[in-house]
Design an enzyme around this catalytic site. Structure first.
Site, mmCIF file in Angstrom:
data_model
loop_
_atom_site.group_PDB
_atom_site.id
_atom_site.type_symbol
_atom_site.label_atom_id
_atom_site.label_comp_id
_atom_site.label_asym_id
_atom_site.label_seq_id
_atom_site.Cartn_x
_atom_site.Cartn_y
_atom_site.Cartn_z
ATOM 1 N N GLY A 128 37.523 34.912 51.994
ATOM 2 C CA GLY A 128 36.565 35.017 50.886
ATOM 3 C C GLY A 128 36.053 33.652 50.499
ATOM 4 C CG ASN A 129 32.548 32.943 49.019
ATOM 5 O OD1 ASN A 129 32.241 33.079 47.842
ATOM 6 N ND2 ASN A 129 32.019 33.691 49.988
ATOM 7 C CG HIS A 130 36.415 28.985 45.474
ATOM 8 N ND1 HIS A 130 37.600 29.524 45.048
ATOM 9 C CD2 HIS A 130 36.744 28.032 46.375
ATOM 10 C CE1 HIS A 130 38.596 28.920 45.649
ATOM 11 N NE2 HIS A 130 38.099 28.006 46.467
ATOM 12 C CB SER A 131 30.607 33.380 45.154
ATOM 13 O OG SER A 131 29.650 34.010 44.346
ATOM 14 C CB ALA A 174 28.641 33.210 48.254
#
Ligand code: CTP
Length: 402
Positions: free
Chosen positions: A212-215, A280
């Protein structure tokens, strides 16, 4: 979400039998998400108590210029009330109050507030048949219309006197529908369908792990709120996020993976007028999702990844009349890279965030953007809250669409 959500509405109640309906009206306004304050004429309190309306509005009710309770504020300022309101609604509006409004009289708090209000004023005339049809009342209504008051016509039906005809106050639901319609038609994105992607996507590795990512989803959610405030019908397709959107009119679709986002987007893309890809989206996903939790074994492990579908690029290929806008988060050669994305994804414009700008990007409440269009025009904005950025983005789009 109702267009009235988050709006300050000042309900003015005058002395007609239909005042009893203002309990329902107040409840419906609050339910629509509005902040409601009530101002009544002294005579209106004979028809419904200020206490009832105060409890329903969750705010004090104002009747007099001065407050008899020493412990509370002494003076009720009609000017402050008028300035507080985004909309004033006078319902029921009696023949007497219409006449005072027409003549600019200010002998009670309600009409003084009306004279001070700078906001649009909705008026729901209510009276007996012959009073309503009397030339003086009709003339007063015509003059009030010419002052830009919005008259909500009375309904035709049986009146309290037993007579039949026009004069009955519109039902609370009808009053709210009338206000919503009137307010929406003046909004710049009225009739426009807006599709927004937001948040991260999670690409499953096994049943408990993901890439995943930090969006945070903040930017996409602010865009959705702004679009609703400008009158659009909004579909918001979001990856996993803690963001809450109190706007019930937003068609929110929750997805997890890029593939789910792709499918949800293409179920709505054809009908959209404006599309903003603020998500994102993960660029890569595991080739296979393990069916069982992967156990740790050797010192190193390799995960084979494959590209996700580029949702925005696919939208670019299928573009017909949509205004298509992407986001680019860059760390170097920002403008050049963003311009490449405009061409590669067939975009009308791209919002560029640079991670080199303090306060911009993931997790922050602020953002600093540049918007680049397909003619290579660059518009730069200062560091602003994401709410303000959302407004800047839609103001930019409004200048570009027919
Ligand atoms: N995007 C998308 N689907 C993907 C990847 C990106 O819809 N699979 C969209 C994003 O929502 C954003 C834009 O494409 O609006 C730019 O995404 P970004 O990841 O910055 O660009 P990429 O084209 O993936 O290029 P790179 O990661 O190499 O910078």
């Amino acid at each position: 979400m109702s267009i009235l959500s988050g709006k300050n509405i000042l309900l003015g109640v005058t002395a007609g039998i239909a005042a009893y309906k203002t309990a329902f009206l107040t409840r419906l306004l609050v339910k629509a998400g509005a902040e409601v304050k009530v101002v009544m004429t002294p005579a209106a309190t004979e028809f419904i108590t200020p206490l009832t309306l105060s409890v329903l509005a969750k705010n004090p009710v104002y009747v007099n210029f001065t407050n008899e309770h020493e412990s509370e504020e002494r003076w009720h300022s009609h000017v402050d009330l008028g300035l507080w309101a985004d909309y004033m609604l006078i319902a029921p509006a009696t023949a007497n109050t219409l006449a005072k409004m027409r003549n600019g009289m200010a002998d009670n708090l309600l009409v003084a507030t009306y004279l001070s209000a700078k906001c649009p004023v909705f008026v729901a005339p209510t009276m007996d048949l012959d009073m309503y049809l009397h030339p003086s009342t009709q003339n007063n209504i015509d003059v009030l219309k010419s002052y830009d008051n919005i008259i909500i016509p009375p309904e035709v039906g049986e009146l309290a006197s037993g007579l039949e005809g026009p004069g009955r106050m519109a039902e609370p639901e009808a009053i709210i529908a009338y206000m919503e319609k009137h307010i929406s038609q003046d909004l710049p994105l009225n009739d426009k369908k807006v599709l927004i992607t937001a948040g991260p996507t999670y690409e499953a590795i096994d049943p408990v792990r993901y890439i995943g990512n930090h969006s945070s989803g903040k930017m996409g959610f602010e865009l959705a709120r702004q679009a609703v405030n400008m009158g659009a019908q909004v579909t918001l397709i979001t990856g996993p996020t803690n963001q809450d959107c109190s706007f019930t009119s937003i068609n929110r679709i929750d997805v997890v993976s890029a593939e789910e986002m792709y499918k949800a987007v293409f179920a709505h893309y054809d009908n959209a007028d404006i599309v903003i890809a603020a998500a994102a989206v993960a660029d890569y996903k595991p080739v296979e999702k393990a069916t069982q939790k992967i156990k740790k074994k050797s010192l190193e492990m390799q995960l084979k990844l494959t590209k996700t579908r580029d949702i925005l690029k696919e939208m670019g290929k299928e573009k017909r009349n949509q205004f298509l806008m992407g986001f680019a988060l860059e760390t170097q050669d920002e403008i050049k890279n963003a311009q490449k994305k405009i061409a590669a994804k067939n975009l009308d414009a791209i919002v560029l965030n640079s991670l080199n700008d303090e306060g911009a990007g993931f997790q922050y409440d602020t953002n600093k953007i540049k918007i680049i269009d397909s003619d290579d025009q660059i518009t730069a904005f200062s560091l602003r809250s994401k709410k303000e950025v959302a407004k800047d983005i839609f103001d930019f789009i409004l200048n570009k669409i027919p």
